[in-house]
Scaffold this motif. Sequence first.
Motif, PDB file in Angstrom:
ATOM      1  N   ALA A 160       0.822  -1.212   0.000  1.00 55.68           N
ATOM      2  CA  ALA A 160       0.000   0.000   0.000  1.00 55.68           C
ATOM      3  C   ALA A 160       0.857   1.264   0.000  1.00 55.68           C
ATOM      4  O   ALA A 160       0.399   2.328  -0.428  1.00 55.68           O
ATOM      5  CB  ALA A 160      -0.929  -0.008   1.212  1.00 55.68           C
ATOM      6  N   ARG A 161       2.119   1.186   0.458  1.00 54.28           N
ATOM      7  CA  ARG A 161       2.958   2.391   0.510  1.00 54.28           C
ATOM      8  C   ARG A 161       4.333   2.242  -0.141  1.00 54.28           C
ATOM      9  O   ARG A 161       5.116   3.184  -0.105  1.00 54.28           O
ATOM     10  CB  ARG A 161       3.118   2.864   1.960  1.00 54.28           C
ATOM     11  CG  ARG A 161       3.737   1.873   2.928  1.00 54.28           C
ATOM     12  CD  ARG A 161       3.537   2.342   4.369  1.00 54.28           C
ATOM     13  NE  ARG A 161       4.028   1.404   5.348  1.00 54.28           N
ATOM     14  CZ  ARG A 161       5.220   1.474   5.918  1.00 54.28           C
ATOM     15  NH1 ARG A 161       6.049   2.445   5.604  1.00 54.28           N
ATOM     16  NH2 ARG A 161       5.579   0.581   6.829  1.00 54.28           N
ATOM     17  N   ARG A 162       4.630   1.105  -0.755  1.00 52.65           N
ATOM     18  CA  ARG A 162       5.926   0.940  -1.417  1.00 52.65           C
ATOM     19  C   ARG A 162       5.755   0.250  -2.765  1.00 52.65           C
ATOM     20  O   ARG A 162       4.951  -0.685  -2.901  1.00 52.65           O
ATOM     21  CB  ARG A 162       6.873   0.092  -0.558  1.00 52.65           C
ATOM     22  CG  ARG A 162       7.408   0.786   0.687  1.00 52.65           C
ATOM     23  CD  ARG A 162       8.448  -0.101   1.372  1.00 52.65           C
ATOM     24  NE  ARG A 162       9.092   0.571   2.485  1.00 52.65           N
ATOM     25  CZ  ARG A 162       8.741   0.403   3.766  1.00 52.65           C
ATOM     26  NH1 ARG A 162       7.752  -0.429   4.083  1.00 52.65           N
ATOM     27  NH2 ARG A 162       9.393   1.055   4.716  1.00 52.65           N
ATOM     28  N   ASN A 163       6.558   0.680  -3.738  1.00 53.58           N
ATOM     29  CA  ASN A 163       6.606  -0.053  -5.003  1.00 53.58           C
ATOM     30  C   ASN A 163       7.735  -1.079  -4.944  1.00 53.58           C
ATOM     31  O   ASN A 163       8.451  -1.173  -3.941  1.00 53.58           O
ATOM     32  CB  ASN A 163       6.766   0.912  -6.190  1.00 53.58           C
ATOM     33  CG  ASN A 163       8.042   1.742  -6.100  1.00 53.58           C
ATOM     34  OD1 ASN A 163       9.061   1.283  -5.582  1.00 53.58           O
ATOM     35  ND2 ASN A 163       7.992   2.970  -6.619  1.00 53.58           N
ATOM     36  N   THR A 164       7.916  -1.843  -6.021  1.00 55.74           N
ATOM     37  CA  THR A 164       8.916  -2.909  -6.035  1.00 55.74           C
ATOM     38  C   THR A 164      10.308  -2.390  -5.717  1.00 55.74           C
ATOM     39  O   THR A 164      11.041  -2.965  -4.900  1.00 55.74           O
ATOM     40  CB  THR A 164       8.933  -3.618  -7.406  1.00 55.74           C
ATOM     41  OG1 THR A 164       7.630  -4.098  -7.701  1.00 55.74           O
ATOM     42  CG2 THR A 164       9.908  -4.785  -7.404  1.00 55.74           C
ATOM     43  N   SER A 165      10.688  -1.301  -6.357  1.00 56.24           N
ATOM     44  CA  SER A 165      12.017  -0.740  -6.153  1.00 56.24           C
ATOM     45  C   SER A 165      12.231  -0.325  -4.702  1.00 56.24           C
ATOM     46  O   SER A 165      13.299  -0.577  -4.128  1.00 56.24           O
ATOM     47  CB  SER A 165      12.208   0.464  -7.082  1.00 56.24           C
ATOM     48  OG  SER A 165      13.477   1.054  -6.879  1.00 56.24           O
TER      49      SER A 165
END
Length: 410
Positions: A58-63
Amino acid sequence: MTDYQVHTLPNGIRILFKHAPSTITHCCFVVNAGSRDEKEGQTGLAHFIEHLLFKETARRNTSQILNRLELVGADLNAYTTKEYTCVHASLLNQHLERTIDLFEDILFHSTFPEGEQEKERGVILDEIASYLDQPEEAIQDDFENLLFKGHPIGENILGSPETVAKLNSADIKEFIEANYNTSEMVFAVFGNYDFKKVVKLSEKYFGTVPANSTKKARVAPEKNGPGYHVFAKPISQTHCIIGGQAYSSSHPHKNGLLLLNNLLGGMGMSSRLNLEIREKYGIAYTIESNYTALTDTGIFSIYFGTDSEKAEKAAKLVHKELKKLREQKLGTLQLHQTKEKFIGQIALAEENRMGLIISMAKSLVDFNCVDTLQQVFDKINAVTAEQLLQISNEIFDNEKMITLLFEPKA
């Protein structure tokens, strides 16, 4: 006296801590949910979820997920087994809070977006193809499928191309709700901290996770009869597995079978199978035995790979060693040496701190306690020659064993 500490959060998640005077911390989060908990037609789902935990929250993308620990030199990884999902990390001590924060985020706030599902589907299909290209790996999966035919334990953890292609968001949501029971989760830390600090950080991040008390309905597999199976493959050597169902992790004879397995074909060059088949006759580069104890069953197997014209002789030599163990009780000196070797290997394995803390976490999940090293040694030393003879006749019985051969195509 225990050499670890445990704290249980109100939602049921347990915090396991073992102190180590080191600048490096090893920690893991173990969930009592694996491939055996998948429904028919959903094989590979638990492993699919494990891959997707690292893709988006919900608050982080893959990178951001991957860089959260790698940017401070930490190592983050995960794996799936028949019965567990495990996320683990090794890090410098000062990054513990950063790690706990990330664990909580990926385990409880992953969003499993459709686009990432499609990407990981392709990755997993490549992983399946890679395993199929390695006959020593593929034969183990096929052997377990024969051993537990019709039961989820027998299915490949990776799934098949057909089942992986069909997995979707609804499957993921249903599996997590049905199997991610918070009272069957353990967060374990092996590092140089005050236990109160570990508890405080765990309460801060894991304490707000909603409780899930869903109980699993695991069914023990039935006993399958013996069998002899041969498959032609595009390979250059013959690969063979001989084995059968074995004791569960709670069986009173588990330690005896671990001891026998180590004597027969365990670590090192001095195992009976290695001395007889590799050193004496030189007919197999790899010869080993393995025993895996699950919560309600177990797997014992002997594997070797050799030139096709030598395979029959190698199999006969394997059965010759099994027959010896069924008919000849170990002498006092043999038994003592067997125990000393195994105990020494266990002690050395304690140096693998990540392996140790994961093993401790699994033990807490399964038994609600963790044996000290001395307790483990005491159990091994308590095994008698009479018990080993009984175990050999139960587990190494030809009438209960399956043989599987991969032979080169003509």
